[in-house]
Scaffold this motif. Structure first.
Motif, PDB file in Angstrom:
ATOM      1  N   ARG A 108       0.821  -1.220   0.000  1.00 48.76           N
ATOM      2  CA  ARG A 108       0.000   0.000   0.000  1.00 48.76           C
ATOM      3  C   ARG A 108       0.849   1.262   0.000  1.00 48.76           C
ATOM      4  N   GLU A 109       2.039   1.168   0.526  1.00 49.92           N
ATOM      5  CA  GLU A 109       2.880   2.351   0.616  1.00 49.92           C
ATOM      6  C   GLU A 109       3.379   2.804  -0.750  1.00 49.92           C
ATOM      7  N   ILE A 110       3.451   1.879  -1.701  1.00 58.06           N
ATOM      8  CA  ILE A 110       3.975   2.228  -3.037  1.00 58.06           C
ATOM      9  C   ILE A 110       2.891   1.944  -4.073  1.00 58.06           C
ATOM     10  N   ASN A 111       1.865   2.743  -4.068  1.00 57.81           N
ATOM     11  CA  ASN A 111       0.791   2.674  -5.069  1.00 57.81           C
ATOM     12  C   ASN A 111       0.211   1.268  -5.211  1.00 57.81           C
ATOM     13  N   ASN A 112       0.146   0.554  -4.117  1.00 57.83           N
ATOM     14  CA  ASN A 112      -0.385  -0.818  -4.131  1.00 57.83           C
ATOM     15  C   ASN A 112       0.391  -1.730  -5.093  1.00 57.83           C
ATOM     16  N   GLN A 113       1.649  -1.417  -5.350  1.00 58.08           N
ATOM     17  CA  GLN A 113       2.460  -2.247  -6.232  1.00 58.08           C
ATOM     18  C   GLN A 113       3.235  -3.279  -5.414  1.00 58.08           C
ATOM     19  N   CYS A 114       3.223  -4.494  -5.927  1.00 57.11           N
ATOM     20  CA  CYS A 114       4.029  -5.534  -5.283  1.00 57.11           C
ATOM     21  C   CYS A 114       5.475  -5.416  -5.744  1.00 57.11           C
ATOM     22  N   LEU A 115       6.373  -6.176  -5.090  1.00 55.55           N
ATOM     23  CA  LEU A 115       7.787  -6.126  -5.448  1.00 55.55           C
ATOM     24  C   LEU A 115       8.017  -6.508  -6.913  1.00 55.55           C
ATOM     25  N   LEU A 116       7.247  -7.471  -7.377  1.00 50.32           N
ATOM     26  CA  LEU A 116       7.396  -7.923  -8.753  1.00 50.32           C
ATOM     27  C   LEU A 116       7.046  -6.805  -9.724  1.00 50.32           C
ATOM     28  N   GLU A 117       5.940  -6.065  -9.441  1.00 45.48           N
ATOM     29  CA  GLU A 117       5.568  -4.950 -10.303  1.00 45.48           C
ATOM     30  C   GLU A 117       6.632  -3.865 -10.286  1.00 45.48           C
ATOM     31  N   GLN A 118       7.135  -3.579  -9.090  1.00 42.44           N
ATOM     32  CA  GLN A 118       8.171  -2.548  -8.986  1.00 42.44           C
ATOM     33  C   GLN A 118       9.389  -2.920  -9.835  1.00 42.44           C
ATOM     34  N   ALA A 119       9.802  -4.182  -9.737  1.00 43.94           N
ATOM     35  CA  ALA A 119      10.972  -4.623 -10.519  1.00 43.94           C
ATOM     36  C   ALA A 119      10.716  -4.478 -12.017  1.00 43.94           C
ATOM     37  N   LEU A 120       9.522  -4.875 -12.465  1.00 45.19           N
ATOM     38  CA  LEU A 120       9.203  -4.788 -13.887  1.00 45.19           C
ATOM     39  C   LEU A 120       9.165  -3.337 -14.354  1.00 45.19           C
ATOM     40  N   ASN A 121       8.604  -2.456 -13.525  1.00 47.03           N
ATOM     41  CA  ASN A 121       8.554  -1.036 -13.902  1.00 47.03           C
ATOM     42  C   ASN A 121       9.959  -0.457 -13.985  1.00 47.03           C
ATOM     43  N   GLN A 122      10.802  -0.808 -13.025  1.00 44.64           N
ATOM     44  CA  GLN A 122      12.176  -0.301 -13.052  1.00 44.64           C
ATOM     45  C   GLN A 122      12.920  -0.785 -14.299  1.00 44.64           C
ATOM     46  N   ILE A 123      12.666  -2.032 -14.679  1.00 45.28           N
ATOM     47  CA  ILE A 123      13.302  -2.562 -15.897  1.00 45.28           C
ATOM     48  C   ILE A 123      12.847  -1.775 -17.118  1.00 45.28           C
ATOM     49  N   LYS A 124      11.556  -1.486 -17.172  1.00 46.15           N
ATOM     50  CA  LYS A 124      11.008  -0.750 -18.306  1.00 46.15           C
ATOM     51  C   LYS A 124      11.660   0.629 -18.408  1.00 46.15           C
ATOM     52  N   ILE A 125      11.829   1.303 -17.250  1.00 51.48           N
ATOM     53  CA  ILE A 125      12.446   2.637 -17.241  1.00 51.48           C
ATOM     54  C   ILE A 125      13.935   2.531 -17.568  1.00 51.48           C
ATOM     55  N   LYS A 126      14.596   1.534 -16.962  1.00 50.85           N
ATOM     56  CA  LYS A 126      16.045   1.396 -17.102  1.00 50.85           C
ATOM     57  C   LYS A 126      16.461   1.115 -18.539  1.00 50.85           C
ATOM     58  N   GLN A 127      15.604   0.464 -19.313  1.00 49.69           N
ATOM     59  CA  GLN A 127      15.963   0.102 -20.691  1.00 49.69           C
ATOM     60  C   GLN A 127      16.263   1.327 -21.552  1.00 49.69           C
ATOM     61  N   GLU A 128      15.680   2.491 -21.189  1.00 52.35           N
ATOM     62  CA  GLU A 128      15.903   3.711 -21.964  1.00 52.35           C
ATOM     63  C   GLU A 128      17.134   4.471 -21.480  1.00 52.35           C
ATOM     64  N   LEU A 129      17.761   3.964 -20.424  1.00 56.02           N
ATOM     65  CA  LEU A 129      18.916   4.647 -19.845  1.00 56.02           C
ATOM     66  C   LEU A 129      20.184   3.848 -20.125  1.00 56.02           C
ATOM     67  N   LYS A 130      21.310   4.454 -19.772  1.00 55.12           N
ATOM     68  CA  LYS A 130      22.567   3.730 -19.915  1.00 55.12           C
ATOM     69  C   LYS A 130      23.005   3.168 -18.565  1.00 55.12           C
ATOM     70  N   SER A 131      23.987   2.268 -18.626  1.00 58.30           N
ATOM     71  CA  SER A 131      24.424   1.573 -17.425  1.00 58.30           C
ATOM     72  C   SER A 131      25.072   2.541 -16.439  1.00 58.30           C
ATOM     73  N   THR A 132      24.789   2.303 -15.170  1.00 56.96           N
ATOM     74  CA  THR A 132      25.374   3.139 -14.115  1.00 56.96           C
ATOM     75  C   THR A 132      26.274   2.365 -13.165  1.00 56.96           C
ATOM     76  N   ILE A 133      26.320   1.054 -13.324  1.00 58.42           N
ATOM     77  CA  ILE A 133      27.079   0.256 -12.357  1.00 58.42           C
ATOM     78  C   ILE A 133      28.398  -0.258 -12.919  1.00 58.42           C
ATOM     79  N   THR A 134      28.626  -0.045 -14.224  1.00 58.28           N
ATOM     80  CA  THR A 134      29.875  -0.522 -14.832  1.00 58.28           C
ATOM     81  C   THR A 134      30.678   0.645 -15.341  1.00 58.28           C
ATOM     82  N   ASP A 135      31.972   0.465 -15.387  1.00 57.23           N
ATOM     83  CA  ASP A 135      32.882   1.538 -15.817  1.00 57.23           C
ATOM     84  C   ASP A 135      33.215   1.422 -17.299  1.00 57.23           C
TER      85      ASP A 135
END
Length: 1795
Positions: free
Chosen positions: A55-82
């Motif tokens: 309920r704290e995060i728009n009623n989204q479960c962890l699985l939904e959050q992960a999928l949404n982050q993946i969708k957003i991240k695909q348009e960005l470049k990597s931040t964890i590798t040099d």
């Protein structure tokens, strides 16, 4: 829309529903569906924390959050590798993925513990992009969900299984999950598939995806890996991912751990299982065991064969408990009779398993059928072998076998090679295999099952689960199921359903057709463009690979990347072309170009339980359907059906309308058919399931072949069940309910019974590991030899396997109580204690653990090869002392070898042979050893022959069964069983032949004459008439042998001294009475068999007692036999020699006390005294009143006469020729029919009068005319007088009791008769006696056959039993014999009792013939008895008299000279006879030779010759050489019969290995089995040649002088340019003399040396002459002011170039070789060797001189040669100039490129 018709409403609603279902579901919809299964005991309960709303995060479960982050991240470049990558994830190319992967691997992932961590999100983004790059699409929502859930399990370090529907992309999920595990946790990954087909396919298809992440992938189950352990080892070492089936992983782990093979040292860190339900549930308790071949189990082959014979007998054909007991008794009898032999160690196992084997034999015969439970391989090396079908997966289990003899009986059923049974020794169950991965198991299946299956998996492996919904709503429709009562109705319904789905159910509208026409041309143009593009890319790729670059690392990398880029472009172009072609194919279907397809039809997949059903339905559908395919499995693959017996292997790129695939369940799991666009529009694929599967999971997998990935599809069940007749309410749903109940019971059984068994086996195996380690350590301290240790460990495994087999019953019942487990552990401890105790053994030939016969043989060979001969002898003695002698053949052979002390290191090179001869001097066989060794060899030969007889009996038994079975359609026509036996016999025969060389053998002219097959005379005669040629050869040998025999060089045939007589006292069913009569004292001395007591002799008193009590006794012939347990073997006389028995026994009584001459005379006396055919015929003619009659029958050429019109136009017939023809045809119905002459006249006359009474025909004249013209034949025959014939017939049809038999004594008389061999008589014995008593009370001495059969057999005729009853009662003198019945006294004819019986039998046989001759008398001649006795060793064959009266060398030479003398006379006479007849060297041969001479000498005009002289020499030399050849062959073959050990005073032995002897051939499997069992030492005897003699020393000294002279002449060329060649010739001659002296030191004579020297000098002179002339030509020829020799020196450097070699080849090869070669080579080819032998030395000199002059003149005259030399000279000067400035290697490279 208000005015729309209802049907249009329905259509629109349906279209709307279909369109909605085709849409992909969003993430929210998918998660909502997953939440429906999160309750306890539901599939998603374990992942509820990931799918519960927050309920704290728009009623989204962890699985939904992960999928949404993946969708957003695909348009960005990597931040964890040099990395330097500046693009977003969706823009990554393949190089970006690889660079990101390298950087990601360097990251520390210790603190990564959530699916929301940036490391996990980026990983999912890159995996999705990689999917796009590889497969053309990003990961779907469902695939991302599955990936995230598996990663969650990895982070929590636990295993997880997923229920993912078919068609949802499980293969891709498997790949990305594997990569995720490798990048997060590292290590390696094993991927299990349900079949080898899928493993091979997936490894190939996923390779590119894995390569993007710098990972390598392979499989462990393709053909290359299966056949080569090193290939598998390399794959495990060099690949992070391995696809395979579970059995292959288990196999490699066991081979590495327990057999020391470094294939795979450790498990992978993770296991990913495809179709997890099949492997972890259905096959949970399957056990793989490494095939542990125990050599001793080969001895069970005879047990299997005789059991199979018994279950196919008439009276035991049906399975009953009573028949099982009968067969058990039958096998026990065969064991007693030594027809089945086996080691003592197998006794307990046979007693324990005999009934199981019998039951399995019935099972193989009746229940298990080809095409259902198993298949027969039809191609490849395993042709004919039976493989088990896995009915759930449809895959053939190539590496699986049934146990407890069932596999062997299936092999016998199909005449396959009979393999020995394997026992479990080193093993691993599937359950234990999975448990070894702990929590690192991830799996997927479309049918995980209900809560029961999940509970089982959870409890067994500690895994959790999740259920993933489909990414599109399912469009798969289930149609109505059908249940039929009969198979025919079932087949008809399947055919009807197929026809309905393949009908034109959808009409293609015109718009669709028009659009397709427009697209077609565009696609065709595009196809041409793609084809050109592919060809262009191929050229570019070749150029890129051939491009020459610097060897720097940067250049090499750039070249590699360039090639990879072109390869990728090429691959994409090929894929585009394939897609384009499929599109063209689809358009053509829309346009209806293929008239055999309906445009609106669907495709049908029909899945059957077994291959038999597939074949039946294919036959049913073939007539009306052209696009029919069958799919059995891996062996045959997918095939197009083009006829009843014609199948063509193929691939279906896409299913099209009208296609039918008929398959086993191999198409029901893991098979993904691509559907054409038109087929999808028509409704997709329809699946027909033709049976109710064993569980719901298999059913769902089958229907999952259609409606995949949101595509339309349908399916239904069509099944038949005979219970529908009795239960009309039966439905498919009820069958499923019954199925589910059985499945529930099975799962319960797995949990309660099978898992405890598997766990116990693991515990026992761990204990055994500890024991093996302890044994290993001790053995290594005792004997640090790898081969010795290997034998000990093999023996340990054997003992462990037998112990496990013995404990099987206890282990299977361990679930009943814990006490059984403790009991089993106690048994193991006892077993282990005994093993440890046995490790210390070293006595009586038993070393440590090895005490099994087959393993002791291996140990004996090991000791022989290591020259531990005394120990090898002890090993062999251990086998002989502890086992029946029949199985000790190799023990006796190896003991003889060890006794003879063989020379080691056998070689084929000449120096090795010299070395052997020198070593042999230290190992000459002493005379004291020879006798013992020959005795052992004789015994081994006898045992090998017995073994061959047993093998032949196997083939005969199975052949008799097979003929009947094939008639009834059972079994196979290919007889691999007999071929295997023949190969085995061939190997044994090699051992026999090798051993026989040392021993004296019989003189068999028929066999010995085969040595002349290769001679010119018999080659010619054989081509004309092979039988005549064989007869002449045999006659020639017989004449020579007779000469030797006349001069007392050969012993005649004679009875053996070792022959004796013994008395048999039969006691069948009366043993107690017989014992009382004989007395205990004699009983102790007697040998008891299953039927009688055997005594050396009986006195007259005992003989009288036996007669009074009607106890059978007889004297029998025995021969000494060392391989018989009693020392003597009973020689059973066949019934055909029964008439000779009494006379024979008188003759051979006390044979051991008779001289050789007296024993030779026994045969002569027998031939004089024995009754002959003429004598018997005279007795029958006199006593039984034979009448001579003149009989007429059809001539053998009567058919020809019938067609000769000239015969029938003769005046003798008048106008009645056709009538006579008709009458004769009716009288002589067949060619064997005959008529008395007088009767024939009457018959013809009567039949003519029937046609026309007025006709008057001279029948006598007609018959005589037909006899003259060979239409009829007349000869004298005999018949019984009519009265006598009727009396004999009456006797045959009745039982006539003797006068002294009455109602009071008939019972004891008949009770004494043994009926045990005749089941029907034995069962009715009491009834027979009572019937006889009742008839005799009425004083009825005659009983007809009809009366007897009506009373005893109840009117069921049984001629077989009645005939034997009559014979037995006659022999016991209860009923009258024929002569007694006819009141004929035959004793007055001086006939013995047995001969009278024979006469009676012959008369009865003759009475069945109306007319007969002497030839119809069936009397076995004395010759056949002698032949039988020779085979039984009772009569000794002819052999040479050869004793050590003189030294063997002198005796040998003396004997050879005599044989040569006799052979010379007979061979010369034979050849001269054929020369006189013009059949030896014909005019044609001489003409051919003459024409050859004319061609070569006259036309070429090289030199003159004397034609008559040459032809005369040819004829003379040919005759002489052929006589010498034939005499030499005859002499050597006769001398070989004496034996090497007798012929040579000094000899030694070597041992050849079987694979060395057979290395030029393809070793049959049976030969390899002998090699594996170490039964491959083949003995070889060699004469010892002394390396020293004065003559040899002189020749060696002469050789040394020649070598020294040659060296000096070469060093100081005093003879000019020829010095080198003459010096070389002298050195060659010197070396040849030294070699000759070494090789023939003990056998050098003046004539032998001169023959050697003349031949050697001739060859040397020719070689030296040609070399000298050629070198002289080169030294005197001037070119450009220099000699050719000098020019050649200067051309040395240029020879390395292409130009130089070419110029020389043009100048010399083209002219000198081709021109001179033409006349020289053709000359030698056309003229026979005999011509050369007639030429003089002057002739050879002249020929050599002219040839050399011709060569020199050609070289001098050839202008091209001189021009080439000048050009070459110029090039060399240029080369020298350049070399001063540049490195030599670059100049050479430049010249190479230029030329």
């Amino acid at each position: 829309m208000k005015e729309t018709e209802p049907k249009d409403w329905i259509r629109k609603i349906s279209e709307y529903d279909q369109n909605e279902k085709k849409k992909e579901m969003c993430v929210q919809e998918l998660i909502d569906l997953m939440r429906q299964k999160e309750a306890p005991n539901e599939a998603n309960y374990n992942i509820r924390d990931l799918i519960c709303a927050n309920r704290e995060i728009n009623n989204q479960c962890l699985l939904e959050q992960a999928l949404n982050q993946i969708k957003i991240k695909q348009e960005l470049k990597s931040t964890i590798t040099d990395t330097d990558i500046v693009r977003s994830f969706v823009e990554y190319d393949e190089l970006d993925v690889k660079h990101w992967t390298n950087a990601y691997k360097l990251l520390s992932k210790v603190n990564v513990d959530s699916i929301l961590s940036n490391e996990i999100i980026e990983l999912c983004c890159v995996l999705s992009r990689a999917s796009k790059l590889t497969f053309g699409y990003e990961l779907r929502s469902t695939q991302l969900i599955a990936l995230i859930l598996f990663i969650d399990a990895m982070l929590k370090r636990r295993g997880r299984l997923a229920n993912i529907s078919t068609g949802e992309g499980k293969s891709v999920i498997t790949i990305v999950t594997t990569i995720a595990h490798l990048l997060i946790r590292g290590g390696t990954v094993d991927i299990l598939t349900s079949s080898e087909l899928l493993a091979e396919r997936d490894a190939i298809e996923s390779a590119h995806f894995f390569n993007l992440f710098n990972l390598n992938v392979s499989n462990n189950c393709d053909l290359e890996a299966s056949q080569n352990e090193s290939v598998r080892q390399n794959r495990y070492q060099n690949n992070q991912v391995i696809y395979g089936v579970i059995g292959n992983f288990q196999r490699d782990l066991l081979l590495t751990k327990y057999y020391g093979k470094p294939i795979r040292k450790e498990l992978a860190t993770c296991l990913i299982v495809d179709e997890v339900d099949s492997m972890c549930i259905d096959n949970m308790c399957n056990t793989l065991y490494i095939s542990h071949q125990i050599a001793d189990l080969k001895y069970l082959k005879d047990v299997y064969v005789y059991i199979w014979q018994a279950v196919n007998m008439f009276d035991t054909a049906e399975y009953t408990v009573k028949n099982v007991e009968k067969i058990k008794s039958f096998i026990e009898l065969k064991i007693k009779e030594s027809q089945i032999v086996y080691p003592a160690s197998l006794q307990e196992m046979i007693e324990r398993k005999i009934k199981i084997w019998i039951e399995n034999a019935y099972l193989a015969k009746i229940s298990i059928q080809e095409g259902d439970q198993y298949s027969i391989i039809s191609k490849g090396r395993q042709t004919g072998q039976a493989v088990i079908n896995d009915l759930q997966t449809g895959i053939e289990q190539l590496n699986t076998q049934w146990s407890d003899g069932l596999q062997q009986f299936i092999q016998l059923k199909h005449f396959n090679k009979l393999n020995e049974e394997s026992l479990k020794s080193i093993f691993m169950s599937d359950y234990i295999f999975f448990k070894q991965y702990n929590d690192n198991i991830f799996g997927m299946t479309g049918t995980l099952g209900a809560s029961q299956e999940r509970d089982l998996l959870s409890n067994a492996y500690g895994l959790d689960f999740f259920h993933l919904p489909r990414f599109k709503r399912e469009l798969n429709v289930r149609h109505d199921d059908f249940l039929l009562a009969t198979r025919s109705a079932w087949l008809a319904q399947i055919k009807q359903s197929v026809n309905s789905y393949l009908a034109n159910n959808r009409i293609i509208d015109q718009n669709e057709i028009d659009e397709s026409k427009k697209m077609l041309q565009s696609k065709l143009d595009n196809n041409e463009l793609l084809t050109r593009n592919i060809e262009s890319l191929k050229v570019k790729l070749d150029e890129a690979k051939m491009e020459i670059i610097d060897e720097s690392e940067l250049s090499m990398r750039e070249k590699k990347e360039k090639c990879q880029l072109i390869e990728t472009q090429l691959l994409n172009s090929v894929k585009s072309k394939e897609e384009n072609e499929l599109c063209i194919e689809n358009i053509r279907d829309v346009l209806g170009e293929d008239k055999s397809r309906n445009c609106g039809a669907r495709a049908v997949l029909i899945i059957f339980k077994n291959k038999k059903d597939v074949n039946d339905v294919v036959r049913n559908l073939l007539v009306n359907h052209k696009h029919l395919y069958d799919f059995y499995g891996k062996l045959d693959g997918l095939r197009k059906v083009e006829g009843l017996s014609k199948r063509v292997s193929t691939d279906i790129r896409q299913l099209r309308p009208g296609d039918i695939v008929v398959a086993t369940n191999v198409a029901g799991r893991g098979t993904d058919f691509r559907l054409s666009n038109l087929l999808l529009k028509n409704g997709g694929l329809h699946v027909i399931l033709s049976y109710v599967p064993d569980n719901e999971r298999v059913e769902l997998q089958a229907f999952g072949r259609s409606g995949r990935k949101g595509q339309p599809g349908s399916g239904n069940i069509i099944v038949y069940d005979k219970h529908l007749f009795s239960n009309h309410e039966l439905t498919v749903d009820l069958l499923k309910q019954e199925r589910d109940a059985h499945e529930e019971e099975r799962l319960m059984e797995i949990r309660i019974k099978m898992i405890p068994r598997v766990v116990l086996e693991k515990k026992l195996f761990e204990k055994f590991e500890t024991l093996q380690e302890k044994v290993n350590q001790y053995i290594k301290t005792k004997e640090n030899d790898s081969k010795f240790n290997e034998l000990q460990i093999k023996s340990l495994h054997n003992k462990w396997a037998f112990w496990l087999e013995k404990m099987t019953c206890l282990i299977n019942n361990v679930y009943r109580s814990n006490e059984k487990e403790e009991q089993i552990f106690n048994f193991f401890d006892n077993f282990a204690d005994q093993i440890v105790k046995d490790c210390y053994r070293d006595q009586n030939g038993i070393q440590c653990l090895v005490d099994e016969p087959s393993e002791l043989i291996k140990l004996a060979k090991y000791n022989i090869l290591n020259e531990n001969y005394d120990q090898a002898i002890k090993n062999c003695d251990a086998i002989i002392d502890n086992n029946c002698i029949e199985m000790c053949s190799f023990a006796y052979l190896y003991k003889a070898i060890a006794l003879f002390r063989p020379v080691k290191n056998i070689g084929i090179d000449i120096f090795d042979q010299y070395a052997q001869n020198f070593k042999g001097g230290n190992k000459i066989i002493p005379d004291t050893v020879k006798q013992d060794g020959m005795r052992l060899l004789k015994v081994s030969i006898q045992l090998f022959e017995k073994e061959i007889q047993r093998i032949q009996m196997r083939s005969q038994v199975l052949c008799n069964i097979g003929k009947e079975n094939i008639k009834s359609g059972v079994g196979s026509k290919g007889d691999h069983f007999s071929k295997s036996n023949a190969n085995e016999i061939t190997v044994l025969q090699m051992h026999i032949n090798a051993a026989q060389c040392a021993l004296k053998t019989s003189i068999d002219c028929d066999k010995l004459s085969n040595c002349l097959n290769s001679t010119k005379l018999f080659n010619r005669l054989g081509d004309i008439d092979e039988k005549k040629a064989n007869d002449i050869k045999k006659s020639l040998f017989e004449a020579i042998v007779n000469d030797c025999q006349s001069n007392k060089l050969i012993k005649k045939e004679r009875f053996s001294k070792k022959c004796t007589l013994k008395c048999h006292i039969n006691f069948k069913n009366r043993e107690k009475i017989v014992r009382e009569i004989i007395g205990e004292e004699l009983i102790k001395k007697a040998l008891k068999t299953c039927e009688c007591f055997v005594l050396s002799e009986i006195d007259s008193c005992l003989e009288q007692k036996l007669k009074l009590n009607r106890i059978d006794f007889s004297k029998e012939i025995y021969i000494y036999d060392p391989i018989d347990s009693s020392g003597f073997r009973h020689v059973k006389l066949s019934s055909q020699f029964f008439y000779l028995k009494e006379k024979l026994l008188k003759q051979i009584e006390n044979a051991n006390e008779k001289t050789t001459e007296e024993r030779e005379n026994i045969i002569i006396n027998l031939s004089k005294e024995c009754i002959s055919v003429n004598k018997i015929f005279d007795i029958i003619s006199e006593k039984f009143c034979l009448q001579s009659v003149k009989c007429v029958y059809l001539h053998k050429e009567s058919d020809k006469c019938l067609n000769y019109e000239t015969i029938w136009l003769n005046d003798v017939f008048g106008e009645w020729a056709n009538l006579i023809k008709t009458i004769l045809s009716s009288i002589f119905e067949n060619s064997d029919h005959c008529v008395e002459y007088s009767n024939l006249i009457e018959l013809i006359g009567e039949k003519v009068k029937l046609k026309n009474q007025l006709i008057d025909v001279d029948v006598d004249r007609i018959v005589n005319y037909l006899l003259e013209n060979k239409f009829l034949t007349c000869e004298e025959r005999f018949k019984f007088a009519d009265e006598k014939q009727s009396s004999i017939n009456e006797y045959k049809s009745s039982l006539h009791f003797r006068h002294d038999i009455n109602s009071t004594n008939v019972r004891p008389s008949v009770e004494c008769v043994d009926f045990s061999d005749f089941t029907r008589l034995q069962e009715n014995k009491e009834e027979i006696i009572e019937f006889f008593e009742s008839n005799l009370k009425n004083e009825q001495k005659k009983i007809t056959r009809e009366e007897f059969e009506e009373a005893i057999f109840y009117q069921n005729s049984d001629e077989y039993s009645y005939g034997f009853l009559k014979v037995l009662l006659t022999l016991k003198k209860i009923i009258k014999s024929l002569n007694e019945y006819l009141d004929i006294d035959l004793t007055a004819s001086n006939l013995y009792e047995n001969e009278i019986i024979v006469v009676n039998n012959i008369v009865i046989e003759l009475a069945d013939l109306k007319y007969f001759t002497k030839q119809n008398l069936s009397l076995a001649p004395l010759d056949s008895l002698i032949e039988y006795f020779q085979n039984e060793k009772v009569i000794k064959d002819k052999c040479f008299k050869f004793k050590y009266q003189l030294s063997p060398e002198n005796m040998t030479n003396e004997l050879k000279n005599k044989i040569k003398s006799y052979a010379q006379n007979h061979v010369t006479k034979l050849i001269d006879e054929y020369i006189d007849n013009g059949q030896y060297l014909t005019e044609t041969d001489l003409k051919d030779l003459k024409s050859t001479i004319m061609d070569k000498f006259v036309k070429e005009k090289l030199l003159g010759y004397d034609e008559k002289g040459i032809l005369k020499n040819i004829k003379k030399e040919t005759r002489t050489s052929d006589i010498e050849q034939m005499v030499s062959l005859i002499e050597s073959s006769l001398m070989d019969t004496i034996g090497v050990l007798r012929l040579n005073e000094k000899c030694y032995i070597t041992c050849n290995l079987l694979n060395n002897i057979l290395k030029e051939t393809n070793l049959p499997r049976e030969a390899n089995e002998f090699i594996q069992d170490d039964k491959d030492l083949v003995i070889s005897f060699n004469k010892y040649n002394s390396p020293w003699s004065w003559r040899a020393a002189f020749i060696m000294a002469l050789g040394c002088v020649q070598i020294c002279a040659g060296c000096l002449l070469t060093a100081y060329p005093i003879l000019g340019p020829f010095s080198y060649h003459i010096g070389s010739g002298l050195i060659s001659e010197g070396c040849g003399d030294i070699m000759f002296a070494l090789n023939n030191a003990g056998n050098i004579s003046k004539s032998i040396y001169l023959k050697h020297k003349s031949l050697s000098m001739l060859i040397t002179c020719v070689c030296v002459g040609i070399g000298g002339y050629l070198s002289r030509a080169s030294s005197v020829s001037m070119v450009s002011g220099k000699t050719i020799q000098e020019q050649a020196v200067r051309m040395g450097v240029q020879f390395a170039t292409k130009e130089g070699s070419f110029m020389i080849s043009r100048a010399i090869a083209k002219k000198a070789i081709l021109e001179i070669g033409k006349c020289v080579i053709d000359y030698f080819k056309g003229v026979a060797t005999n011509i050369l032998s007639s030429l003089t030395s002057d002739f050879l000199k002249q020929m050599l001189r002219q040839f050399s002059e011709r060569i020199i003149s050609l070289i001098r005259k050839d202008q091209s040669y001189n021009n080439s030399i000048k050009n070459l000279q110029t090039n060399i000067e240029k080369l020298c100039h350049i070399v001063k400035k540049k490195p030599t290697d670059k100049v050479v490279d430049k010249f190479w490129m230029k030329n």
